[in-house]
Every structure is written in structure tokens, then in C-alpha cells.
Design an enzyme around this catalytic site. Structure first.
Site, mmCIF file in Angstrom:
data_model
loop_
_atom_site.group_PDB
_atom_site.id
_atom_site.type_symbol
_atom_site.label_atom_id
_atom_site.label_comp_id
_atom_site.label_asym_id
_atom_site.label_seq_id
_atom_site.Cartn_x
_atom_site.Cartn_y
_atom_site.Cartn_z
ATOM 1 N N SER A 10 0.665 -1.080 0.225
ATOM 2 C CA SER A 10 -0.025 -0.029 0.051
ATOM 3 C C SER A 10 0.809 1.143 -0.243
ATOM 4 C CB SER A 10 -0.921 -0.064 1.325
ATOM 5 O OG SER A 10 -0.055 -0.067 2.389
ATOM 6 N N GLY A 11 2.085 1.346 0.106
ATOM 7 C CA GLY A 11 2.927 2.135 0.325
ATOM 8 C C GLY A 11 3.223 2.804 -1.139
ATOM 9 N N CYS A 147 17.751 4.841 -2.135
ATOM 10 C CA CYS A 147 17.627 5.687 -3.134
ATOM 11 C C CYS A 147 18.887 6.493 -3.283
ATOM 12 C CB CYS A 147 16.427 6.424 -3.299
ATOM 13 S SG CYS A 147 15.999 7.353 -1.644
#
Length: 339
Positions: A10-11, A147
Site C-alpha cells: 500500500s506504500g 535511493c
């Protein structure tokens, strides 16, 4: 066809995994979990997926057996459930920080808690094909780098491994708000985030340890939140080894990256996009790297979409390598211009 499940779907990272895997010709997305949203449609949370899937979130305890399990849960969660996840799939692709660092003492220093499975740290291969392609071919456990770490590693690693830089690396990282995930604490509400250049980690950001581990260089890193949703740009300041000039730096990048499907060397003398710019990479799995040399010092620049090459796309790319599929499979989107 490989059956895949996404834990924590859901993220934002989970949503990107769904977007990429639903279009992957060798993958069937068999399950997407969410404790809070169990029973609700996936496209109610990820509206860009409307008409692409009828999937409904299931609670994690209803997971079955799969070929590959993607772990997009919060940091510090996957290490406590590793034994359980390992029973559900042969191939685990972890997008948390839990297995990125090899040293449990370093992990505790940067994450603030002891590692609950320190004996398993060495069982994961770094999910960065550019530096670990051969190891990934036989890996059953993959840990995808962070990231900002991915952008910095890809900018610094070629020069470090070839011995072209010396001393400490200073990393100045900028990131969009999606890097904070879907939990909107007050500092990430639009009224607080809009227009900011917020130095939220003046020192000691956890990606600092990843970059140092991957490059073998001492690293000091700052991180700044910027007024963008997606995107990472890192400015890495380094000292060149004796005798190294601009030509040697360019040759090093070309030697390492000419044949890489998702790294482009962008270092031009003029133009609006003469150095890596995250805006034109939105939605793509590319990481652009570039440089500028000033005497004995150089600025190394890396840029990417934090949710794609810096997250879900990097995970899919690593899976492609592991499964022996073409590396670009499911990752062909080139980005947009203008945005």
C-alpha cells in the site's frame, strides 16, 4: 510465469512495484498485502492502476507460496520475520534497510537498534547489477540499496574501484517528499513541505554507511528535502589522485558504463541538461551520472527517480538478472519531457 507477492503493497514503493510488475511479461502478481487495507481494492490506493488489475489487498498472514517475494515493509521489520518470509518463496527481494549493511555494529549505529538477525547479514547480495551482476545471477536473497545511496554509489564507485580518487567523499543529497513514504508526519504535510530546502540530516544519514561500504571510501553525507515529489540528486565532492585529469575521469565512466542498460554518462559543456537532472528521469529506471573537474578536485553528480531506480525499479532489475531474463524487461519507460 513467475508468481510474485508484494508485502507492504500500500506504500509508494509497493505501488511502484505493482505498476512495474503488472506490465512485466514474465510475472504474475499473485498477492499484495496490507494489514490496514485488507479487503480493499488495490486501485483504490493506487489510482493509476485503475483498469489494470482487480487485485484486493490481503493481510500478511494469508500469504501462500510464491516464486518471488518483494518486501516493501518499514525499516526494521523484515529482519524480525526473515525466517517466516524465507518459507514463502525461494527468492526474497528486500527493499528495507535491514540487510544492506554487513556489520551489525554499523547497523546499530545508523539505525538505532541492535540487528535481530545478525548472522543473516552476509546472506543477502546487494541489488545493484552494475557492481554485483554475477553474484545476483545465483542469489536467493537480494537487498536493494537506498535511493540516495544508489545514486551516490553509481557516481562514486567507478572512480573508487579504479583508484582515481583519494581521501574523504562528501555527499550532498537532495530528495523529494515521496522518499519519506506515506506516513505524513507534520514535517511532510504540504503546508510544511511546499517550497522547502530543508536540511533534515546535517550528518549521519543511514545511506552514508551504505555508500562507504560499497565504495570502500570514507564518506560524510548531508540530506536535504526539496520541493518535489519524486527525484534524487547527489553532489559528491572528491579529491582526484595524482595525475588524474578530466579525460581520465570520463574514460573511467565510459569503461564501466558504456554497456550498462540503465546508467547514462551525462557531462556536457553546455545546454540546460548538461549534468544529471532528476526531473527528466521521473518514472524511468535510469540513473544519470556526470562530473565536473576543477584541478585536483571533482564534483560527481548522480540523479534518479527514488521510487524506480532508487527502489522498485532497482528491485525488478535485480530480479531480472537473477531469473536470467533480459535486464530491461518491464523497465522500458524512458521518462517524460517536459514534465
Amino acid at each position: 510465469m513467475s508468481r510474485a507477492a508484494i508485502v507492504g503493497a500500500s506504500g509508494y514503493i509497493g505501488g511502484e512495484l505493482l505498476r512495474l510488475l503488472l506490465g512485466h511479461p514474465e510475472v504474475e502478481v499473485a498477492a499484495a498485502t496490507s494489514t490496514r487495507l485488507a479487503g480493499k481494492r488495490v486501485d483504490g490506493v493506487h489510482p493509476n492502476l485503475r483498469s489494470l488489475t482487480d487485485l484486493v489487498f490481503i493481510p500478511p498472514e494469508r500469504l501462500d507460496q510464491y516464486d518471488v517475494l518483494f518486501l516493501a515493509v518499514p525499516h526494521k521489520e523484515s529482519m524480525g520475520r526473515l525466517a517466516h518470509y524465507a518459507q514463502l518463496a525461494k527468492l526474497l527481494v528486500d527493499l528495507t534497510g535491514d540487510f544492506r549493511l554487513a556489520d551489525p555494529e554499523v547497523f546499530e549505529r545508523y539505525y538505532g537498534v541492535p540487528h535481530s538477525a545478525p548472522d543473516q547479514l552476509g546472506t543477502f547480495v546487494r541489488g545493484l547489477p552494475e557492481s554485483h551482476r554475477e553474484e545476483l545471477r545465483g542469489a536467493d536473497r537480494i537487498s536493494v540499496p537506498g535511493c540516495m545511496a544508489t545514486a551516490a554509489i553509481l557516481a562514486v564507485w567507478p572512480l573508487a574501484v579504479d583508484g582515481l580518487i583519494t581521501g574523504e567523499v562528501s555527499v550532498d543529497a537532495r530528495t523529494g517528499s515521496s522518499g519519506s513514504g506515506t506516513s505524513a508526519v507534520q514535517g511532510n504535510l504540504h503546508a510544511e513541505r511546499s517550497g522547502v530546502l530543508r536540511v533534515y540530516a546535517p550528518y549521519g544519514h543511514r545511506h552514508e554507511a551504505e555508500i562507504s561500504q560499497a565504495t570502500g571510501m570514507p564518506v560524510r553525507m548531508t540530506a536535504t528535502g526539496i520541493d518535489a515529489v519524486r527525484g534524487v540528486q547527489v553532489l559528491c565532492r572528491v579529491r582526484l589522485a595524482d595525475g588524474v585529469d578530466e579525460r581520465a575521469v570520463r574514460a573511467c565512466y565510459q569503461r564501466h558504463y558504456t554497456d550498462e542498460p540503465f546508467v547514462r554518462v551525462v557531462a556536457q559543456r553546455r545546454g540546460h541538461y548538461r549534468l544529471p537532472e532528476p526531473k527528466i528521469l521521473v518514472g524511468s529506471n535510469f540513473c544519470d551520472v556526470g562530473f565536473a573537474v576543477d584541478g585536483s578536485r571533482a564534483l560527481l553528480v548522480g540523479a534518479l527517480d527514488n521510487l524506480v531506480k532508487g527502489g522498485a525499479g532497482g528491485a525488478v532489475q535485480a530480479m531480472n538478472v537473477r531469473q536470467g531474463w533480459p535486464e530491461r524487461l518491464g523497465l522500458e519507460f524512458p521518462g517524460l519531457h517536459p514534465v
